[in-house]
Scaffold this active site. Structure first.
Site, PDB file in Angstrom:
ATOM      1  N   HIS A 131       0.825  -1.225   0.000  1.00 41.42           N
ATOM      2  CA  HIS A 131       0.000   0.000   0.000  1.00 41.42           C
ATOM      3  C   HIS A 131       0.851   1.264   0.000  1.00 41.42           C
ATOM      4  O   HIS A 131       0.338   2.365  -0.046  1.00 41.42           O
ATOM      5  CB  HIS A 131      -1.003   0.034   1.158  1.00 41.42           C
ATOM      6  CG  HIS A 131      -0.534  -0.567   2.415  1.00 41.42           C
ATOM      7  ND1 HIS A 131      -0.823  -1.874   2.758  1.00 41.42           N
ATOM      8  CD2 HIS A 131       0.227  -0.081   3.411  1.00 41.42           C
ATOM      9  CE1 HIS A 131      -0.279  -2.128   3.934  1.00 41.42           C
ATOM     10  NE2 HIS A 131       0.362  -1.076   4.349  1.00 41.42           N
ATOM     11  N   HIS A 148       7.552   6.596   4.779  1.00 41.73           N
ATOM     12  CA  HIS A 148       6.815   6.172   3.592  1.00 41.73           C
ATOM     13  C   HIS A 148       6.050   7.370   3.047  1.00 41.73           C
ATOM     14  O   HIS A 148       6.067   8.444   3.655  1.00 41.73           O
ATOM     15  CB  HIS A 148       5.839   5.024   3.942  1.00 41.73           C
ATOM     16  CG  HIS A 148       4.807   5.443   4.909  1.00 41.73           C
ATOM     17  ND1 HIS A 148       4.986   5.383   6.280  1.00 41.73           N
ATOM     18  CD2 HIS A 148       3.590   6.017   4.714  1.00 41.73           C
ATOM     19  CE1 HIS A 148       3.911   5.867   6.869  1.00 41.73           C
ATOM     20  NE2 HIS A 148       3.053   6.272   5.946  1.00 41.73           N
ATOM     21  N   HIS A 173       2.421   8.873   0.639  1.00 41.94           N
ATOM     22  CA  HIS A 173       1.086   8.693   0.057  1.00 41.94           C
ATOM     23  C   HIS A 173       1.031   9.645  -1.129  1.00 41.94           C
ATOM     24  O   HIS A 173       1.598  10.752  -1.053  1.00 41.94           O
ATOM     25  CB  HIS A 173      -0.007   9.044   1.079  1.00 41.94           C
ATOM     26  CG  HIS A 173       0.085   8.267   2.349  1.00 41.94           C
ATOM     27  ND1 HIS A 173      -0.694   7.151   2.619  1.00 41.94           N
ATOM     28  CD2 HIS A 173       0.897   8.417   3.436  1.00 41.94           C
ATOM     29  CE1 HIS A 173      -0.375   6.665   3.813  1.00 41.94           C
ATOM     30  NE2 HIS A 173       0.594   7.407   4.321  1.00 41.94           N
ATOM     31  N   GLU A 209      -2.575  13.230   2.428  1.00 39.71           N
ATOM     32  CA  GLU A 209      -3.622  12.766   3.365  1.00 39.71           C
ATOM     33  C   GLU A 209      -4.155  13.974   4.128  1.00 39.71           C
ATOM     34  O   GLU A 209      -5.367  14.235   4.130  1.00 39.71           O
ATOM     35  CB  GLU A 209      -3.033  11.719   4.305  1.00 39.71           C
ATOM     36  CG  GLU A 209      -2.525  10.482   3.533  1.00 39.71           C
ATOM     37  CD  GLU A 209      -2.671   9.218   4.312  1.00 39.71           C
ATOM     38  OE1 GLU A 209      -1.959   9.050   5.315  1.00 39.71           O
ATOM     39  OE2 GLU A 209      -3.510   8.382   3.939  1.00 39.71           O
ATOM     40  N   HIS A 212       5.613  10.589   5.398  1.00 39.25           N
ATOM     41  CA  HIS A 212       5.393  10.322   6.826  1.00 39.25           C
ATOM     42  C   HIS A 212       6.638   9.684   7.427  1.00 39.25           C
ATOM     43  O   HIS A 212       7.065   8.612   6.973  1.00 39.25           O
ATOM     44  CB  HIS A 212       4.194   9.389   7.021  1.00 39.25           C
ATOM     45  CG  HIS A 212       2.892  10.054   6.725  1.00 39.25           C
ATOM     46  ND1 HIS A 212       1.745   9.365   6.400  1.00 39.25           N
ATOM     47  CD2 HIS A 212       2.546  11.365   6.684  1.00 39.25           C
ATOM     48  CE1 HIS A 212       0.753  10.204   6.197  1.00 39.25           C
ATOM     49  NE2 HIS A 212       1.221  11.440   6.366  1.00 39.25           N
ATOM     50  N   THR A 266      -3.150   6.373   9.651  1.00 44.29           N
ATOM     51  CA  THR A 266      -4.119   6.666   8.593  1.00 44.29           C
ATOM     52  C   THR A 266      -4.415   5.424   7.752  1.00 44.29           C
ATOM     53  O   THR A 266      -5.119   5.493   6.759  1.00 44.29           O
ATOM     54  CB  THR A 266      -3.584   7.759   7.644  1.00 44.29           C
ATOM     55  OG1 THR A 266      -2.427   7.218   6.961  1.00 44.29           O
ATOM     56  CG2 THR A 266      -3.211   9.010   8.394  1.00 44.29           C
ATOM     57  N   THR A 267      -3.815   4.303   8.179  1.00 47.95           N
ATOM     58  CA  THR A 267      -4.138   3.051   7.504  1.00 47.95           C
ATOM     59  C   THR A 267      -4.529   2.052   8.591  1.00 47.95           C
ATOM     60  O   THR A 267      -4.147   2.234   9.752  1.00 47.95           O
ATOM     61  CB  THR A 267      -2.898   2.454   6.801  1.00 47.95           C
ATOM     62  OG1 THR A 267      -1.929   2.165   7.824  1.00 47.95           O
ATOM     63  CG2 THR A 267      -2.292   3.419   5.814  1.00 47.95           C
TER      64      THR A 267
HETATM   65  C1  LIG Z   1       1.664  -2.738  15.302  1.00 47.45           C
HETATM   66  O1  LIG Z   1       1.860  -2.162  14.022  1.00 47.45           O
HETATM   67  C2  LIG Z   1       0.740  -1.443  13.584  1.00 47.45           C
HETATM   68  C3  LIG Z   1       0.947  -1.010  12.143  1.00 47.45           C
HETATM   69  C4  LIG Z   1       2.360  -0.475  11.934  1.00 47.45           C
HETATM   70  N1  LIG Z   1       2.441   0.395  10.789  1.00 47.45           N
HETATM   71  C5  LIG Z   1       1.788   0.140   9.605  1.00 47.45           C
HETATM   72  C6  LIG Z   1       1.238   1.173   8.870  1.00 47.45           C
HETATM   73  N2  LIG Z   1       0.484   0.888   7.769  1.00 47.45           N
HETATM   74  C7  LIG Z   1       1.452   2.566   9.234  1.00 47.45           C
HETATM   75  C8  LIG Z   1       0.802   3.709   8.697  1.00 47.45           C
HETATM   76  C9  LIG Z   1       1.212   4.882   9.271  1.00 47.45           C
HETATM   77  S1  LIG Z   1       0.703   6.489   8.921  1.00 47.45           S
HETATM   78  N3  LIG Z   1       0.167   6.557   7.445  1.00 47.45           N
HETATM   79  O2  LIG Z   1      -0.365   6.829   9.829  1.00 47.45           O
HETATM   80  O3  LIG Z   1       1.903   7.298   9.091  1.00 47.45           O
HETATM   81  S2  LIG Z   1       2.386   4.568  10.449  1.00 47.45           S
HETATM   82  C10 LIG Z   1       2.352   2.876  10.214  1.00 47.45           C
HETATM   83  S3  LIG Z   1       3.232   1.750  11.034  1.00 47.45           S
HETATM   84  O4  LIG Z   1       3.201   2.155  12.388  1.00 47.45           O
HETATM   85  O5  LIG Z   1       4.544   1.548  10.498  1.00 47.45           O
HETATM   86 ZN   LIG Z   2       1.391   7.366   6.136  1.00 49.52          ZN
END
Ligand SMILES: COCCCN1C=C(N)c2cc(S(N)(=O)=O)sc2S1(=O)=O
Ligand SMILES: [Zn+2]
Length: 238
Positions: free
Chosen positions: A63, A93, A95, A105, A118, A176-177
């Site tokens: 994603h 990463h 978006h 976002e 992010h 946000t995911t």
């Molecule tokens: C226990 O792990 C839970 C999920 C871990 N993560 C997965 C994502 N998709 C994700 C998205 C993120 S965002 N778009 O809010 O920065 S940070 C993040 S993350 O914290 O690296």
């Molecule tokens: Zn993100």
């Protein structure tokens, strides 16, 4: 479907089916209305320290693509700003949109940027990232808008990626995911960084699909703004 995505059948409007917190009290992203934010003179300047040698790998996670960092020591950290204590960089990463008129976002007065970076950090008061991700003060994500501009783009190094000004907006939010955990102190920088059309084309050439699957370009991998539900957005600048 048990996997989530950004398409018509598994996109943001369906996430609530598997992740009821999607309608929670501190969901992200949000639309930032600068005129409705409150200046907080007690907010400290952001203190960001990044060591390029901590960068470990780059991964297409289906994603987005993310660059992972070694987080065994306090060598790439965030402190100051709206947080107390030290947060370690885990990954960054992006978006982005299928076209330059969307992709970020967070939005500012409803304005969407072509992409958003992010930088994900976790609170070292917890033993590891996984533990931190489930705590209300567990994560801190720095959001940086990307705007279109013809500009050469040197090698990607966190030091060079940040804009000149570290002025920021901050609010209590979530991933946000999925799993949309409400554990994120959001720190959104006011000044965007530049990205070239070639860079955007490169982003849009990535694939949601895996090897051997029907090719499906990775684009529009952003969640739309969520309800503020009474939250205050503070800013670090006059
Ligand atoms: C226990 O792990 C839970 C999920 C871990 N993560 C997965 C994502 N998709 C994700 C998205 C993120 S965002 N778009 O809010 O920065 S940070 C993040 S993350 O914290 O690296
Ligand atoms: Zn993100």
């Amino acid at each position: 479907s048990h996997t989530w995505g950004y398409g018509p059948h598994d996109g943001p409007s369906t996430w609530i089916e598997s992740f009821p917190i999607a309608d929670g009290l501190r969901q992200s992203p949000i639309n930032i209305i600068p005129g409705q934010t409150s200046y907080d003179p007690s907010l400290k300047p952001l203190k960001l320290k990044y060591d390029p040698s901590n960068a470990m790998d780059i991964l297409n996670n289906g994603h987005s693509f993310q660059v992972g960092f070694l987080d065994e020591a306090d060598s790439s950290t965030l402190s100051g700003g709206p947080v107390s204590g030290t947060y370690r960089l885990k990954q960054f990463h992006f978006h982005w949109g299928a076209r330059d008129d969307r992709g970020s976002e967070h939005t500012i007065n409803g304005i969407k940027f072509p992409a958003e970076l992010h930088l994900v950090h976790w609170n070292t008061k917890y033993p590891n990232f996984g533990e931190a991700a489930s705590k209300p003060d567990g994560l801190a994500v720095v959001g940086v808008f990307l705007k279109g501009k013809q500009t050469p783009f040197a090698n990607f190094d966190c030091k060079t990626v940040l804009p000149a000004s570290l002025d920021y907006w901050t609010y209590d939010g979530s991933l946000t995911t999925p799993p949309l955990l409400e554990s994120v102190t959001w720190i959104v920088l006011k000044e965007p960084i530049s990205v070239s059309p070639a860079q955007m084309t490169k982003f849009r050439s990535l694939m949601f699909s895996g090897e051997g699957e029907a090719p499906c370009c990775m684009q529009d991998n952003f969640r739309p703004p969520q309800a503020l539900k009474g939250r205050t957005v503070r800013r670090s600048f006059k």
